[in-house]
Each structure stands twice: as structure tokens, then as C-alpha cells.
Design a protein around this motif. Structure first.
Motif, short mmCIF file in Angstrom:
data_model
loop_
_atom_site.label_atom_id
_atom_site.label_comp_id
_atom_site.label_asym_id
_atom_site.label_seq_id
_atom_site.Cartn_x
_atom_site.Cartn_y
_atom_site.Cartn_z
N LEU A 92 0.83 -1.21 0.00
CA LEU A 92 0.00 0.00 0.00
C LEU A 92 0.86 1.26 0.00
N VAL A 93 2.00 1.21 0.71
CA VAL A 93 2.93 2.35 0.71
C VAL A 93 3.43 2.60 -0.71
N ASN A 94 3.83 1.55 -1.41
CA ASN A 94 4.31 1.71 -2.79
C ASN A 94 3.20 2.20 -3.71
N LEU A 95 1.96 1.76 -3.45
CA LEU A 95 0.83 2.25 -4.23
C LEU A 95 0.66 3.75 -4.04
N ALA A 96 0.89 4.24 -2.81
CA ALA A 96 0.79 5.68 -2.53
C ALA A 96 1.88 6.46 -3.27
N ARG A 97 3.03 5.84 -3.54
CA ARG A 97 4.10 6.51 -4.27
C ARG A 97 3.64 6.95 -5.67
N ILE A 98 2.79 6.15 -6.28
CA ILE A 98 2.31 6.50 -7.62
C ILE A 98 1.49 7.78 -7.58
N GLN A 109 8.38 1.13 -12.83
CA GLN A 109 8.16 1.01 -11.38
C GLN A 109 6.69 1.20 -11.03
N ALA A 110 6.06 2.21 -11.67
CA ALA A 110 4.65 2.48 -11.40
C ALA A 110 3.79 1.26 -11.75
N ARG A 111 4.13 0.61 -12.85
CA ARG A 111 3.39 -0.59 -13.26
C ARG A 111 3.57 -1.70 -12.23
N GLN A 112 4.80 -1.88 -11.75
CA GLN A 112 5.07 -2.91 -10.74
C GLN A 112 4.33 -2.61 -9.44
N TYR A 113 4.40 -1.33 -9.01
CA TYR A 113 3.72 -0.95 -7.76
C TYR A 113 2.21 -1.15 -7.88
N LEU A 114 1.67 -0.79 -9.06
CA LEU A 114 0.22 -0.89 -9.26
C LEU A 114 -0.23 -2.34 -9.23
N LEU A 115 0.47 -3.19 -9.98
CA LEU A 115 0.09 -4.60 -10.04
C LEU A 115 0.22 -5.26 -8.67
N ALA A 116 1.30 -4.89 -7.94
CA ALA A 116 1.50 -5.48 -6.61
C ALA A 116 0.52 -4.92 -5.59
N GLY A 117 0.10 -3.66 -5.79
CA GLY A 117 -0.76 -3.00 -4.81
C GLY A 117 -2.24 -3.29 -4.97
N ILE A 118 -2.65 -3.71 -6.16
CA ILE A 118 -4.09 -3.95 -6.40
C ILE A 118 -4.67 -4.97 -5.43
N PRO A 119 -4.03 -6.13 -5.22
CA PRO A 119 -4.61 -7.09 -4.26
C PRO A 119 -4.76 -6.49 -2.86
N ALA A 120 -3.74 -5.74 -2.39
CA ALA A 120 -3.83 -5.12 -1.06
C ALA A 120 -4.94 -4.07 -1.03
N GLY A 121 -5.11 -3.35 -2.15
CA GLY A 121 -6.14 -2.33 -2.21
C GLY A 121 -7.55 -2.89 -2.21
N LEU A 122 -7.68 -4.21 -2.47
CA LEU A 122 -8.99 -4.83 -2.44
C LEU A 122 -9.57 -4.88 -1.04
N ILE A 123 -8.69 -4.89 -0.02
CA ILE A 123 -9.18 -5.03 1.36
C ILE A 123 -10.05 -3.84 1.78
N PRO A 124 -9.56 -2.57 1.63
CA PRO A 124 -10.47 -1.47 1.97
C PRO A 124 -11.71 -1.43 1.09
#
Length: 419
Positions: free
Chosen positions: A75-81, A205-220
Motif C-alpha cells: 500500500l505504501v508503494n501504491l501511494a508513491r504513484i 516502477q509504477a506498473r510494478q507498484y500498481l500490479l503489486a498493490g491492487i490485491p492489497a487495495g482490495l481489502i479497503p
């Protein structure tokens, strides 16, 4: 006399749960009404006999599983985008990540502990003052009681007998307002202290962060979306979030090991057990308050001071700021709601949702204010920075929070806008 016993025990560093339980027993003993002893155990059980309270341990479990399963770092990396390239980029990342965590955990203290470990070392490495890094992380924890889900909202909903889902919805706009004011504070402090300009992630990097962050973003999304769409109750959403965090941490990120589950469940049971015990004994103490006719006497006194709902809420904020400095927020909430909510509704026509948001946000400020300031000491223990240095760096965020409280006290429509 009961008040004297309560004060002596409280300032003798006796655990607040024992303070409430012993004060209630003292009142029964000196009142001569021995029949009340027969109802003591029943009142203890009755205070926690609510389906809605089951959401508290489940949200705690979801937070523990997310932290152990590596969802927090994603989620932290997702916020970087979103905000990483602004001046003071890591400060913005810290705040956005705190907003995401607030939409999952519901506990300010747990959020401060987790985000302090995740963000403060990274900010210090990039040249930020450690006290400022710890302060913004601690301030981000203030979003937890109003951005849904919120343990305090769950408890307030049970006490006030209003739908918990509607309390969650009522917190969305106030949470966004306070986050906006925090962004303004960070922006001004970034200019004054010339904090480094952040770097936007590269496209790869943004693509990597987004793909990795999507599953975590599903929780909220599971939590808030399920509640807003009426597909699940808050308790069911918490259970689904816990299951989702377990599956994502184990099978998507592969950071969560089943061997760690016992420790996770033990921490969750211990922390939620303390909260439930506090609720039980505070329920007994509230029973004593009713026998003493404190709500009626308080109503007469307050009505003599002002007839303006806005002034009344400002008085409540002032009183609760003092209460929150010495009493745990959950215990204080259980003590003040039976006294003040009937006055707010019957004499001033204040919506229970407006009252609940104002009270919960005010009480959580006690986490960051001396002399108790549990949040300050949590941030200090996680970072090694002295509590008072963190407190001095917190002032812009405390002012932003107070401005939010004044605005919400003045314009109750901001709380009920989405209801």
C-alpha cells in the motif's frame, strides 16, 4: 465519595478497567443497596452482549494479517504513484498510506505502531527530521477513528443504538476534510523546512507498484464497498477483510506463513480482550452513573450555560480534550456518551451522527497529548525519538484537527451529507 475513590485510583496508576470496576463496587457498598450486588455480573455481561462488538476483534485480526502478510508495504508503494513526486514526497506518501490503513484497521494505536515501523526509517534516510517523520506518522493515526471502519464508531453505534454502517458512512466526508487539512499542513511545512522534492516512479516502477498493490487495495474496497452497497454488515465486512488478508498474504504475496498464525491470533485475542473487558466494566460504571442521576444534573447545568448547539459542541470538545488526556479513549467514550448524548439530542436537536463523529475525533486526540498520550509513547518506542520532541512537531496537525472539529461542530450537514 465515589468520585474521590475514582480519582485516587486513576491517578495511582491503577489500570482503568480496575478503576471502573472497583469504583462501581465501592458505590454499591456505601449506598447500602446490597441488592445491586446481585445484578453486578449481569451488568458486566450485558455491556458486551452485542453482535456489533464482534467487529472489533475481527478488524484487529485484519490489521495483524495485513502487516504480517506484506500488504502494508504494498500500500505504501501504491501511494508513491499518487503523491511521490511532490516536495516532501515521502510525507505525502506517509499520509496517503495512513488513509489506506485507516480504511482497514480501525485502531489508531495499532496503525501508529505499524506505520512508524514502515515509514519513519525511510523518511529519516532521505533527510527528514526524525521527530517530524514520527509526528506525521502519529498524526496519520488520527484518521483512524473517522475514516471507516473505526472501533470507536462501532462502540458508539452500540452505545447510541444507531446503525454502525451509517456511523461509518457519516465518517467519510469528515475524514476527507481532515486529510485535506493535513495535506495543507505538510505543504506549508515542506516549504518552510525545504524538504527534498520527491521522485515520481518510472513507468516500469509504477506498473510494478500498481500490479503489486491492487490485491492489497482490495481489502479497503471489501470493507467500505460492502458496507456502502448494503451487501454486508460491518461485522461481516471485517470477517471478509480478515479472510482476504489471509489469502492475499499467503497465496499472492507469499509473505505470510501459517506457522505465524498462532502468534497473530494470540496478539489479536490479547488486544481485543483488553478492549472487551474495558467495555464490560465501563458498562457497570455507567450503570452507577445513572443511579447517581449524573446525566440529569449535567443536563440542568449545561442548559443554564448556553442554548446554542454550536457552543454546546465546543464545550463538549473542550471537556473531552481534558478527559482524553488522562483516560483511555474507549473508556472515556463509554463514560460520556450515556451522559451527554441525551442532552445533545433532546435539548439541542443535534444528530447522533454529528455528535458521534465530534466526540470520537476529540477523544482520539488524547492519544497524542500528554500526560498519558499512548500514541506518543508508541511512536517514541518504535522510533527511539523522545515523546516531547514528537509532540512539538505535531502542532500543525493538532491545529488542523481542531479546525476540523470546529467545522464539524458548526456545520453538521458535513457529517450527514452521505446519509
Amino acid at each position: 465519595m465515589t468520585l474521590v475513590i475514582f480519582s485516587v485510583l486513576l491517578f495511582s496508576a491503577v489500570p482503568i478497567a480496575l478503576v471502573l470496576a472497583l469504583s462501581a463496587l465501592w458505590y454499591i457498598a456505601v449506598s447500602g443497596n446490597a441488592v445491586l450486588f446481585d445484578s453486578y455480573a449481569q451488568q458486566l455481561f450485558g455491556a458486551v452482549e452485542s453482535y456489533g462488538l464482534l467487529a472489533i476483534p475481527l478488524f484487529m485480526l485484519a490489521g495483524e494479517l495485513m502487516n504480517e502478510g506484506g500488504l502494508t508495504s504494498r500500500l505504501v508503494n501504491l501511494a508513491r504513484i499518487l503523491v511521490g513526486g511532490f516536495r516532501g514526497g515521502l510525507a505525502y506518501i506517509n499520509l496517503v498510506a495512513n488513509m489506506m490503513m485507516a480504511a482497514i484497521m480501525g485502531s489508531a494505536a495499532s496503525q501508529i505502531a505499524i506505520m512508524s515501523r514502515a515509514m519513519v526509517p525511510a523518511m529519516e534516510k532521505e533527510g527528514y527530521d526524525k521527530s517530524y517523520a514520527a509526528a506525521i506518522t502519529a498524526a496519520g493515526g488520527l484518521l483512524s477513528p473517522i475514516i471507516p471502519p473505526s472501533m470507536l464508531f462501532v462502540l458508539f453505534g452500540v452505545l447510541a443504538q444507531v446503525p454502525i454502517a451509517e456511523m461509518f458512512i457519516a465518517g467519510i466526508v469528515p475524514g476527507l476534510i481532515m486529510a485535506l487539512l493535513f495535506f495543507v499542513a505538510i505543504s506549508l511545512m515542506g516549504l518552510v523546512h525545504s524538504y527534498p522534492r520527491g521522485e515520481w516512479p518510472t513507468r516500469q516502477q509504477a506498473r510494478q507498484y500498481l500490479l503489486a498493490g491492487i490485491p492489497a487495495g482490495l481489502i479497503p474496497l471489501i470493507i467500505i464497498g460492502g458496507i456502502l452497497a448494503g451487501l454486508a454488515t460491518p461485522t461481516e465486512s471485517a470477517a471478509l477483510a480478515s479472510l482476504g488478508a489471509l489469502l492475499i498474504g499467503k497465496y499472492v504475496y507469499r509473505d505470510l506463513q501459517y506457522s505465524r498464525l498462532f502468534d497473530i491470533l494470540k496478539r489479536t485475542a490479547f488486544n481485543s480482550g483488553m478492549v472487551i473487558m474495558l467495555i464490560a466494566v465501563a458498562g457497570v460504571f455507567g450503570w452507577v452513573i445513572v443511579f447517581e442521576e449524573i446525566p440529569q444534573n449535567a443536563a440542568v447545568w449545561i442548559a443554564a450555560q448556553t442554548a446554542d448547539p454550536f457552543i454546546f459542541l465546543l464545550m463538549v470538545v473542550g471537556i473531552l480534550l481534558l478527559v482524553g488526556m488522562v483516560i483511555d479513549g474507549i473508556a472515556a467514550l463509554i463514560l460520556v456518551v450515556p451522559i451527554l448524548l441525551p442532552i445533545a439530542q433532546q435539548q439541542y436537536g443535534i444528530s447522533p451522527y454529528q455528535f458521534g463523529v465530534v466526540v470520537c475525533l476529540t477523544l482520539v486526540l488524547g492519544l497524542l497529548t500528554p500526560p498519558v498520550g499512548a500514541g506518543l509513547f508508541i511512536a517514541s518506542s518504535m522510533t527511539g525519538e523522545p515523546p516531547m520532541r514528537i509532540f512539538r512537531a505535531l502542532w500543525p496537525f493538532l491545529i488542523a484537527t481542531l479546525l476540523t472539529l470546529v467545522l464539524l461542530s458548526w456545520k453538521g450537514e458535513l457529517v450527514t451529507l452521505l446519509l
